[in-house]
Design a protein around this motif. Structure first.
Motif, PDB file in Angstrom:
ATOM      1  N   VAL A 264       0.839  -1.203   0.000  1.00 24.16           N
ATOM      2  CA  VAL A 264       0.000   0.000   0.000  1.00 24.16           C
ATOM      3  C   VAL A 264       0.876   1.255   0.000  1.00 24.16           C
ATOM      4  O   VAL A 264       0.627   2.211  -0.744  1.00 24.16           O
ATOM      5  N   THR A 265       1.916   1.240   0.829  1.00 23.07           N
ATOM      6  CA  THR A 265       2.811   2.390   0.920  1.00 23.07           C
ATOM      7  C   THR A 265       3.510   2.655  -0.411  1.00 23.07           C
ATOM      8  O   THR A 265       3.657   3.813  -0.837  1.00 23.07           O
ATOM      9  N   ALA A 266       3.949   1.593  -1.065  1.00 23.81           N
ATOM     10  CA  ALA A 266       4.638   1.743  -2.350  1.00 23.81           C
ATOM     11  C   ALA A 266       3.723   2.353  -3.403  1.00 23.81           C
ATOM     12  O   ALA A 266       4.140   3.223  -4.181  1.00 23.81           O
ATOM     13  N   VAL A 267       2.457   1.923  -3.412  1.00 27.10           N
ATOM     14  CA  VAL A 267       1.490   2.483  -4.374  1.00 27.10           C
ATOM     15  C   VAL A 267       1.279   3.969  -4.105  1.00 27.10           C
ATOM     16  O   VAL A 267       1.296   4.795  -5.025  1.00 27.10           O
ATOM     17  N   LEU A 268       1.092   4.327  -2.823  1.00 28.62           N
ATOM     18  CA  LEU A 268       0.911   5.737  -2.464  1.00 28.62           C
ATOM     19  C   LEU A 268       2.134   6.569  -2.863  1.00 28.62           C
ATOM     20  O   LEU A 268       2.004   7.701  -3.344  1.00 28.62           O
ATOM     21  N   THR A 269       3.308   5.983  -2.666  1.00 28.99           N
ATOM     22  CA  THR A 269       4.546   6.694  -2.999  1.00 28.99           C
ATOM     23  C   THR A 269       4.652   6.947  -4.498  1.00 28.99           C
ATOM     24  O   THR A 269       5.005   8.049  -4.938  1.00 28.99           O
ATOM     25  N   VAL A 270       4.326   5.932  -5.288  1.00 33.16           N
ATOM     26  CA  VAL A 270       4.380   6.074  -6.750  1.00 33.16           C
ATOM     27  C   VAL A 270       3.385   7.145  -7.212  1.00 33.16           C
ATOM     28  O   VAL A 270       3.712   8.001  -8.047  1.00 33.16           O
ATOM     29  N   VAL A 271       2.189   7.135  -6.646  1.00 32.82           N
ATOM     30  CA  VAL A 271       1.178   8.137  -7.007  1.00 32.82           C
ATOM     31  C   VAL A 271       1.656   9.536  -6.647  1.00 32.82           C
ATOM     32  O   VAL A 271       1.483  10.496  -7.414  1.00 32.82           O
TER      33      VAL A 271
END
Length: 368
Positions: A15-22
């Motif tokens: 979840v954190t990685a997705v938020l970071t990419v966004v």
């Protein structure tokens, strides 16, 4: 490959990685926003607790103490209070992963209750981890971000520990006080030389957390010790947690540069009580570690964030990583219904959350 698989399976990291990419579509991270002191401290902590786990220190303590248990309540109390104490030094994650399988092994042999004792062991781990700067990773972040001294930190954590122990002791009376046979001592040995070395490195780690020495020095020393004892120890470090911290620093660096988001977040940070409640509530949905890093970038109310993030570890199963590990350990080792355990565990966790939220509010008003 095992290390890569464990990293890839970590839900919070995903979840954190997705938020970071966004977030990268809105801004670019600034190197000064990445708290390397916290990252070095977390790396040192993860290495030290894995060394202790490899040396089976907690296993021996648990079995030696349980030989004196004569009733189910006393046995549960021993495991619960040992969970509190060990989590102060070994973190709540390692504590529940060690003590819950041990308790359930004993419970199977003697047909003992499982749900309430395992729940109390899990709650005890969250209570103990809140007391020390290294017990919870987000405590390290708070100490580093706000330059908290040892005296100030333990001045915050001691009232919470006392309140939490009152709650825990009251819940222990819910365990039936029925006699059990003597629990045999397992033949587990401690290697004293590496254990003493690890304790000394742990003390040195304390200096790194509070900026007495550069944080990267204890991290290097801990890694060298792990290699000296057994290089395979490094394969079992929670690299996913380290990457989660890194991703959140990048994510928050990005959103700090978006005025609308900053305005919305700051709107909920107008007082020590609002920070306290925001931290507790957000922990129920995104876990207390990422919640602390997020809120910590927008508030100066460090004591409110400390209280809220540690109390927020109670409640939902995602409130803290330890809660998820409790359920995982029970699912793998328990013999009663997993759904029944989940509902009873959740009910007691939310009861604890309610009681401690009230206690925390009073501590915030009359103690801090």
């Amino acid at each position: 490959m095992t290390v890569i698989k464990n990293i890839a399976r970590d839900r919070i990291l995903q979840v954190t990685a997705v938020l970071t990419v966004v977030s990268l579509f809105f801004a670019r991270p600034r190197i000064q926003d990445i708290n390397f002191h916290t990252l070095y401290s977390v790396l040192a902590m993860l290495t030290i607790i894995q060394i202790f786990s490899y040396l089976h220190v907690l296993d021996v303590l648990a079995y030696k103490l349980t030989t004196s248990a004569r009733t189910t309540r006393r046995l549960t109390a021993i495991f619960t209070y040992l969970s509190v104490i060990s989590a102060m030094f070994l973190t709540n994650d390692i504590t529940v992963l060690t003590l819950i399988p041990l308790y359930l092994t004993i419970a199977h042999k003697h047909h003992l209750p499982e749900i309430l004792p395992v729940t109390l062991i899990g709650m005890g781990a969250n209570i103990g981890a809140a007391f020390t700067p290294w017990g919870n990773p987000h405590n390290i972040f708070i100490v580093n971000t706000y330059s908290v001294t040892p005296g100030k930190f333990f001045g915050w954590s001691l009232p919470l520990l006392i309140a939490s122990l009152i709650l825990l002791t009251g819940l222990l009376f819910g365990v039936k006080n029925t006699p059990i046979p003597s629990v045999p001592l397992e033949n587990i040995h401690i290697s004293w030389r590496p254990t003493i070395l690890t304790i000394l490195v742990s003390v040195f780690f304390f200096f790194g957390v509070f900026n007495i020495v550069p944080a990267y020095v204890p991290a290097i020393v801990a890694i060298i010790l792990a290699i000296f004892i057994n290089p395979r120890i490094l394969l079992y470090l929670d690299y996913a947690l380290l990457l989660t911290f890194t991703c959140f620093f990048i994510f928050i660096s990005d959103i700090q540069q978006v005025p609308l988001i900053v305005a919305i977040v700051q709107h909920t940070m107008f007082s020590k009580h609002s920070v306290y409640l925001t931290s507790i509530i957000s922990s129920q949905f995104i876990s207390n570690v990422p919640s602390t890093i997020l809120i910590g970038k927008f508030t100066s109310f460090a004591e409110s964030l400390f209280l809220g993030s540690n109390i927020g570890g109670f409640g939902s199963i995602v409130g803290s990583m330890a809660n998820m590990l409790v359920f995982k350990s029970f699912a793998e080792n328990g013999t009663v219904s997993k759904s029944r355990f989940f509902w009873i565990f959740s009910a007691l966790q939310f009861f604890g959350l309610l009681v401690l939220t009230i206690f925390g509010w009073l501590i915030l008003d009359f103690v801090y």
